[in-house]
Design an enzyme around this catalytic site. Sequence first.
Site: not given
Length: 460
Positions: A438, A43, A443, A184, A51, A180, A48
């Site tokens: 909002h 990682c 939402e 990515e 990246k 993934y 992670c």
Amino acid sequence: MSDYDYDLFVIGAGSGGVRAARVAAMAGGRVAIAEEDRIGGTCVIRGCVPKKFMVYASEFKQHFEDAKGYGWSFPEPPKFEMTPFMNALHAEVDRLSGIYRRNLDNSGVDVIEDRAELKDRHTIHLVNEDRTVTAEKILVAVGGWPVRPDIEGADLGIVSNDVFHLDKVPEHIVIVGGGYIACEFADIFRGLGSEVCLVYRRDVVLRGFDDDIRTHVTEGMKRNGVRIITHANVDSLKKTGDGRIRVNVSDDSEIEADQVLFAIGRKPKTETLGLESAGVDLDETGAIKVDEYAKSNVDNIWAVGDVTNRMNLTPVAIREGQAFAETEFNESPMTFDHDKIATGVFTQPPVGTVGLSEAEARKQFKVDVYKARFFPMKEMLTGDSHRMMMKLIVRQEDQVVVGCHIVGPDAPEVIQAVGIAVKAGLTKKDFDRTCAVHPTAAEELVTMKEKFNPVGINTS
């Protein structure tokens, strides 16, 4: 005091191993951890963290374009330079690795910068120092490693580990894979200016994800300018006379590229670790078989993280390491629940997902599906064509939300909060009675009223 040198010896100083070592040491255990590379594991060092920095870097090109819709102009076209970016990236990686090391030192863990291999169930050989130590308990946390295909010229390509050491942006890159990591990096390199071609052996990328996510990400990559070739494999790589790489594809086509990235999967890094000498059972992928307490078939050897090939995510490895240490050193038995774990995919736009996909849910019970596709408010002035997708999967019998899937700006940030609700078993009514914030994209999650009924599916 036992007859062993250590109460616990951890092999691998990634996120899971480090957490387990620190908790065990702070509980009073004599603990050592061995790492043959750098403290921090996949990682921090090659996964992670670097990246995500590359994702950020690659997004600026679109940000500059979007800024024009808000009145900004630039006297010269913005230019990306790989060297200063990589210098900054590696400086941050070094800083984080240093923090991991200091935390281990401060917890009283002996840090051994060496390769560790098992000689038997209690004995560890430190290869470079050529000495052995013994431990009452052993935890294996060595993680996984990228796979290279067994094809001619495979050494001409790179894997994800190598991306963070490129000295320039390739003019044309071929990415092999559809998971993934492949998706990515396809968006990353496209954002940095490369021509990108993704070659995938199946029909739609991101196998295992909800079908609407898969479709939305595929459409997004195509809009970004990524060329996608499906139902094809790369058969071989060959060097051309001008130093480029000729990629021979199974559909009888040829592609010339400056770089080829293999992102076809990862496997547990268990080879030559000596696990057979200790009698540890592995599955067909090379992963260590463990029970719910992360214990192997050998009663003093445990494993956590990607080396078990359960759910290969950094936060999962950390929780598994914590649970192991609490159970074995704090007299507080616990397991980690791998169900309903939220996760993100940092494509452009990114993905946030938690719980069951629609297909998985329909195999188990009758469901209601709520779905919305819309342009995010920010894009109304930019002309960007990327829509946002949000989807809730609801179990009919009790109206519990069993899945949530989002593709769009900040989706990974949003799904962290939604993951709490899905993990807690909240109902669609709980979502509906939550007041919206909002104006936000999120939402929509509490305002969706219309059920989506796919043609041909009986929801009664």
